[in-house]
Motif scaffolding. Structure first.
Motif, PDB file in Angstrom:
ATOM      1  N   MET A  77     -72.751 -76.870 -58.075  1.00 47.69           N
ATOM      2  CA  MET A  77     -72.150 -78.191 -57.874  1.00 47.69           C
ATOM      3  C   MET A  77     -70.657 -78.032 -57.594  1.00 47.69           C
ATOM      4  O   MET A  77     -69.962 -77.334 -58.320  1.00 47.69           O
ATOM      5  N   PRO A  78     -70.142 -78.683 -56.553  1.00 43.95           N
ATOM      6  CA  PRO A  78     -68.709 -78.587 -56.278  1.00 43.95           C
ATOM      7  C   PRO A  78     -67.875 -79.096 -57.449  1.00 43.95           C
ATOM      8  O   PRO A  78     -68.227 -80.089 -58.083  1.00 43.95           O
ATOM      9  N   GLU A  79     -66.775 -78.404 -57.708  1.00 43.04           N
ATOM     10  CA  GLU A  79     -65.854 -78.808 -58.767  1.00 43.04           C
ATOM     11  C   GLU A  79     -64.508 -79.146 -58.135  1.00 43.04           C
ATOM     12  O   GLU A  79     -64.411 -79.304 -56.913  1.00 43.04           O
ATOM     13  N   LEU A  80     -63.487 -79.278 -58.936  1.00 39.34           N
ATOM     14  CA  LEU A  80     -62.195 -79.746 -58.433  1.00 39.34           C
ATOM     15  C   LEU A  80     -61.682 -78.957 -57.229  1.00 39.34           C
ATOM     16  O   LEU A  80     -61.295 -79.570 -56.225  1.00 39.34           O
ATOM     17  N   PRO A  81     -61.642 -77.619 -57.256  1.00 39.99           N
ATOM     18  CA  PRO A  81     -61.093 -76.905 -56.090  1.00 39.99           C
ATOM     19  C   PRO A  81     -61.862 -77.188 -54.802  1.00 39.99           C
ATOM     20  O   PRO A  81     -61.254 -77.318 -53.729  1.00 39.99           O
ATOM     21  N   GLU A  82     -63.185 -77.260 -54.892  1.00 37.70           N
ATOM     22  CA  GLU A  82     -63.976 -77.531 -53.701  1.00 37.70           C
ATOM     23  C   GLU A  82     -63.723 -78.942 -53.175  1.00 37.70           C
ATOM     24  O   GLU A  82     -63.498 -79.146 -51.971  1.00 37.70           O
ATOM     25  N   MET A  83     -63.751 -79.921 -54.078  1.00 41.95           N
ATOM     26  CA  MET A  83     -63.573 -81.302 -53.649  1.00 41.95           C
ATOM     27  C   MET A  83     -62.144 -81.564 -53.174  1.00 41.95           C
ATOM     28  O   MET A  83     -61.922 -82.369 -52.267  1.00 41.95           O
ATOM     29  N   GLU A  84     -61.185 -80.889 -53.767  1.00 44.08           N
ATOM     30  CA  GLU A  84     -59.797 -81.047 -53.317  1.00 44.08           C
ATOM     31  C   GLU A  84     -59.607 -80.433 -51.933  1.00 44.08           C
ATOM     32  O   GLU A  84     -58.870 -80.971 -51.098  1.00 44.08           O
ATOM     33  N   ARG A  85     -60.269 -79.329 -51.681  1.00 43.95           N
ATOM     34  CA  ARG A  85     -60.227 -78.737 -50.335  1.00 43.95           C
ATOM     35  C   ARG A  85     -60.853 -79.688 -49.320  1.00 43.95           C
ATOM     36  O   ARG A  85     -60.298 -79.908 -48.234  1.00 43.95           O
ATOM     37  N   TYR A  86     -62.000 -80.259 -49.669  1.00 41.37           N
ATOM     38  CA  TYR A  86     -62.626 -81.231 -48.775  1.00 41.37           C
ATOM     39  C   TYR A  86     -61.696 -82.414 -48.532  1.00 41.37           C
ATOM     40  O   TYR A  86     -61.582 -82.911 -47.407  1.00 41.37           O
ATOM     41  N   PHE A 140     -54.341 -74.014 -71.808  1.00 39.22           N
ATOM     42  CA  PHE A 140     -53.611 -74.898 -70.902  1.00 39.22           C
ATOM     43  C   PHE A 140     -52.922 -74.090 -69.805  1.00 39.22           C
ATOM     44  O   PHE A 140     -52.956 -74.467 -68.620  1.00 39.22           O
ATOM     45  N   SER A 141     -52.324 -72.975 -70.188  1.00 41.39           N
ATOM     46  CA  SER A 141     -51.603 -72.145 -69.223  1.00 41.39           C
ATOM     47  C   SER A 141     -52.535 -71.475 -68.221  1.00 41.39           C
ATOM     48  O   SER A 141     -52.113 -71.123 -67.115  1.00 41.39           O
ATOM     49  N   ALA A 142     -53.810 -71.291 -68.605  1.00 40.36           N
ATOM     50  CA  ALA A 142     -54.785 -70.662 -67.703  1.00 40.36           C
ATOM     51  C   ALA A 142     -55.383 -71.664 -66.728  1.00 40.36           C
ATOM     52  O   ALA A 142     -55.765 -71.300 -65.607  1.00 40.36           O
ATOM     53  N   MET A 143     -55.465 -72.908 -67.138  1.00 37.56           N
ATOM     54  CA  MET A 143     -56.234 -73.908 -66.394  1.00 37.56           C
ATOM     55  C   MET A 143     -55.703 -74.149 -64.987  1.00 37.56           C
ATOM     56  O   MET A 143     -56.440 -73.998 -63.993  1.00 37.56           O
ATOM     57  N   LYS A 144     -54.458 -74.501 -64.868  1.00 40.38           N
ATOM     58  CA  LYS A 144     -53.924 -74.849 -63.553  1.00 40.38           C
ATOM     59  C   LYS A 144     -53.889 -73.661 -62.596  1.00 40.38           C
ATOM     60  O   LYS A 144     -54.292 -73.799 -61.422  1.00 40.38           O
ATOM     61  N   PRO A 145     -53.438 -72.475 -63.017  1.00 40.54           N
ATOM     62  CA  PRO A 145     -53.460 -71.329 -62.095  1.00 40.54           C
ATOM     63  C   PRO A 145     -54.854 -70.984 -61.578  1.00 40.54           C
ATOM     64  O   PRO A 145     -55.015 -70.656 -60.401  1.00 40.54           O
ATOM     65  N   VAL A 146     -55.862 -71.054 -62.446  1.00 43.24           N
ATOM     66  CA  VAL A 146     -57.229 -70.756 -62.012  1.00 43.24           C
ATOM     67  C   VAL A 146     -57.673 -71.751 -60.942  1.00 43.24           C
ATOM     68  O   VAL A 146     -58.202 -71.365 -59.888  1.00 43.24           O
ATOM     69  N   LEU A 147     -57.458 -73.029 -61.181  1.00 45.48           N
ATOM     70  CA  LEU A 147     -57.903 -74.056 -60.236  1.00 45.48           C
ATOM     71  C   LEU A 147     -57.131 -73.985 -58.920  1.00 45.48           C
ATOM     72  O   LEU A 147     -57.725 -74.096 -57.834  1.00 45.48           O
ATOM     73  N   LEU A 148     -55.834 -73.785 -59.004  1.00 50.93           N
ATOM     74  CA  LEU A 148     -55.020 -73.722 -57.789  1.00 50.93           C
ATOM     75  C   LEU A 148     -55.318 -72.459 -56.980  1.00 50.93           C
ATOM     76  O   LEU A 148     -55.319 -72.493 -55.744  1.00 50.93           O
ATOM     77  N   ASN A 149     -55.580 -71.361 -57.667  1.00 46.26           N
ATOM     78  CA  ASN A 149     -55.931 -70.123 -56.971  1.00 46.26           C
ATOM     79  C   ASN A 149     -57.267 -70.281 -56.244  1.00 46.26           C
ATOM     80  O   ASN A 149     -57.410 -69.873 -55.085  1.00 46.26           O
ATOM     81  N   ALA A 150     -58.239 -70.897 -56.912  1.00 48.00           N
ATOM     82  CA  ALA A 150     -59.543 -71.119 -56.286  1.00 48.00           C
ATOM     83  C   ALA A 150     -59.415 -72.047 -55.079  1.00 48.00           C
ATOM     84  O   ALA A 150     -60.060 -71.831 -54.039  1.00 48.00           O
ATOM     85  N   LEU A 151     -58.589 -73.069 -55.198  1.00 54.32           N
ATOM     86  CA  LEU A 151     -58.352 -73.991 -54.089  1.00 54.32           C
ATOM     87  C   LEU A 151     -57.748 -73.261 -52.904  1.00 54.32           C
ATOM     88  O   LEU A 151     -58.177 -73.431 -51.757  1.00 54.32           O
ATOM     89  N   GLU A 152     -56.762 -72.419 -53.176  1.00 57.41           N
ATOM     90  CA  GLU A 152     -56.078 -71.681 -52.110  1.00 57.41           C
ATOM     91  C   GLU A 152     -57.028 -70.717 -51.411  1.00 57.41           C
ATOM     92  O   GLU A 152     -56.992 -70.559 -50.181  1.00 57.41           O
ATOM     93  N   ILE A 153     -57.912 -70.081 -52.174  1.00 56.19           N
ATOM     94  CA  ILE A 153     -58.825 -69.082 -51.602  1.00 56.19           C
ATOM     95  C   ILE A 153     -59.959 -69.742 -50.830  1.00 56.19           C
ATOM     96  O   ILE A 153     -60.462 -69.175 -49.857  1.00 56.19           O
ATOM     97  N   LYS A 180     -63.252 -69.977 -44.381  1.00 57.86           N
ATOM     98  CA  LYS A 180     -62.543 -69.952 -45.664  1.00 57.86           C
ATOM     99  C   LYS A 180     -63.360 -70.537 -46.806  1.00 57.86           C
ATOM    100  O   LYS A 180     -63.308 -70.022 -47.932  1.00 57.86           O
ATOM    101  N   THR A 181     -64.123 -71.598 -46.532  1.00 55.70           N
ATOM    102  CA  THR A 181     -64.923 -72.218 -47.586  1.00 55.70           C
ATOM    103  C   THR A 181     -65.864 -71.200 -48.210  1.00 55.70           C
ATOM    104  O   THR A 181     -66.592 -70.507 -47.509  1.00 55.70           O
ATOM    105  N   GLY A 182     -65.838 -71.100 -49.532  1.00 54.97           N
ATOM    106  CA  GLY A 182     -66.728 -70.187 -50.251  1.00 54.97           C
ATOM    107  C   GLY A 182     -66.154 -68.821 -50.539  1.00 54.97           C
ATOM    108  O   GLY A 182     -66.801 -67.998 -51.201  1.00 54.97           O
ATOM    109  N   GLN A 183     -64.927 -68.553 -50.100  1.00 53.30           N
ATOM    110  CA  GLN A 183     -64.365 -67.213 -50.275  1.00 53.30           C
ATOM    111  C   GLN A 183     -64.075 -66.860 -51.736  1.00 53.30           C
ATOM    112  O   GLN A 183     -63.953 -65.690 -52.085  1.00 53.30           O
ATOM    113  N   TYR A 184     -63.977 -67.879 -52.595  1.00 61.07           N
ATOM    114  CA  TYR A 184     -63.722 -67.578 -54.007  1.00 61.07           C
ATOM    115  C   TYR A 184     -64.881 -66.828 -54.646  1.00 61.07           C
ATOM    116  O   TYR A 184     -64.717 -66.184 -55.681  1.00 61.07           O
TER     117      TYR A 184
END
Length: 268
Positions: A1-10, A197-210, A224-228
């Protein structure tokens, strides 16, 4: 199921391509994917202009110039494709929105939906969701986590606690914070809460970027979609070596959900 990084990319891509465009045609092939009778849906959506594409939690919101919005949740198995008829995947499309020669295909909406909602209905539909993980501050995060008593896995997939995180990124965040997903939130120290808290944003932003972890391309030539999938820390890496310590990643059951952890470097 798509999560925040996928839906934000869309959201980013569709917002750039569809904002200001008129919906020139509407085709509904599965009535259960929408929330009102087919002809009424077509009448209210056709010839409307998309004024914005927004995201809330795992939803996309297509705001129309009528003041109403199309609320999309892809759920499990749903995906989208933006292209012309010759480029479209050989799959059943539940709903098709046309923008001249370009179409937005909604595919696999067996569990997902595309609902047309008035402003009050939209507000009511989204009222129970927690804050966005990319916007929440540390103090609010601490206050909210102190109200919970379940496992970290159940906590992060609970959309009322924080919105947009699911099975994949809950595991990734806990790994980066060096905490087991089965650990009880009530047992966390202040330092551990801060680590989460410190792990959350970097993980999501990194996944979005990838490019996120969903495989299906969004448009022709989309590489690019799915490269994570090639960069996950623990998710879906059972028996593969931990990227920190080399220990084999294990799959466990936490709160009735599968979860991937390093048994050596994630604290129970």
């Amino acid at each position: 199921m798509p999560e925040l990084p996928e839906m934000e990319r869309y959201r980013n891509i569709l917002g750039k391509n569809l904002t200001g465009k008129i919906i020139t045609g509407v085709e509904v092939n599965r009535e259960k994917s929408i929330n009102i009778p087919v002809q009424e849906f077509i009448d209210q959506v056709a010839n409307r202009t998309v004024v914005a594409v927004k995201r809330r939690a795992k939803h996309l919101i297509f705001e129309l110039d009528s003041g109403n919005s199309l609320l999309l949740h892809l759920m499990l198995g749903g995906w989208m494709f933006l292209g012309n008829e010759e480029e479209s995947p050989d799959r059943t499309k539940q709903v098709i929105l046309s923008f001249g020669e370009v179409n937005l295909y909604f595919i696999g909406l067996r569990l997902g939906y595309l609902h047309l909602l008035e402003p009050g209905q939209l507000q009511e539909k989204l009222a129970g969701y927690g804050p966005e993980p990319l916007a929440i501050g540390l103090d609010e995060f601490k206050a909210r986590i102190r109200m919970k008593k379940g496992t970290l896995k159940s906590l992060f997939v609970d959309q009322s606690f924080i919105a947009g995180i699911g099975n994949c990124y809950s595991d990734e965040i806990c790994f980066k914070a060096r905490l087991n997903t089965a650990k009880k939130s009530a047992s966390l120290t202040e330092t551990q809460v801060t680590s989460l808290f410190s792990a959350m944003k970097p993980v999501l932003l990194n996944a979005l970027e990838i490019g996120g972890y969903m495989d299906d391309p969004l448009f022709p030539g989309d590489t690019k979609t799915g490269q994570y999938n090639d960069h996950t820390l623990v998710y879906d890496r059972e028996n593969q070596p931990c990227k920190r310590c080399g220990t084999a990643i294990t799959k466990i059951k936490v709160s009735s959900k599968k979860s991937f952890v390093c048994p050596n470097c994630q604290e129970d």
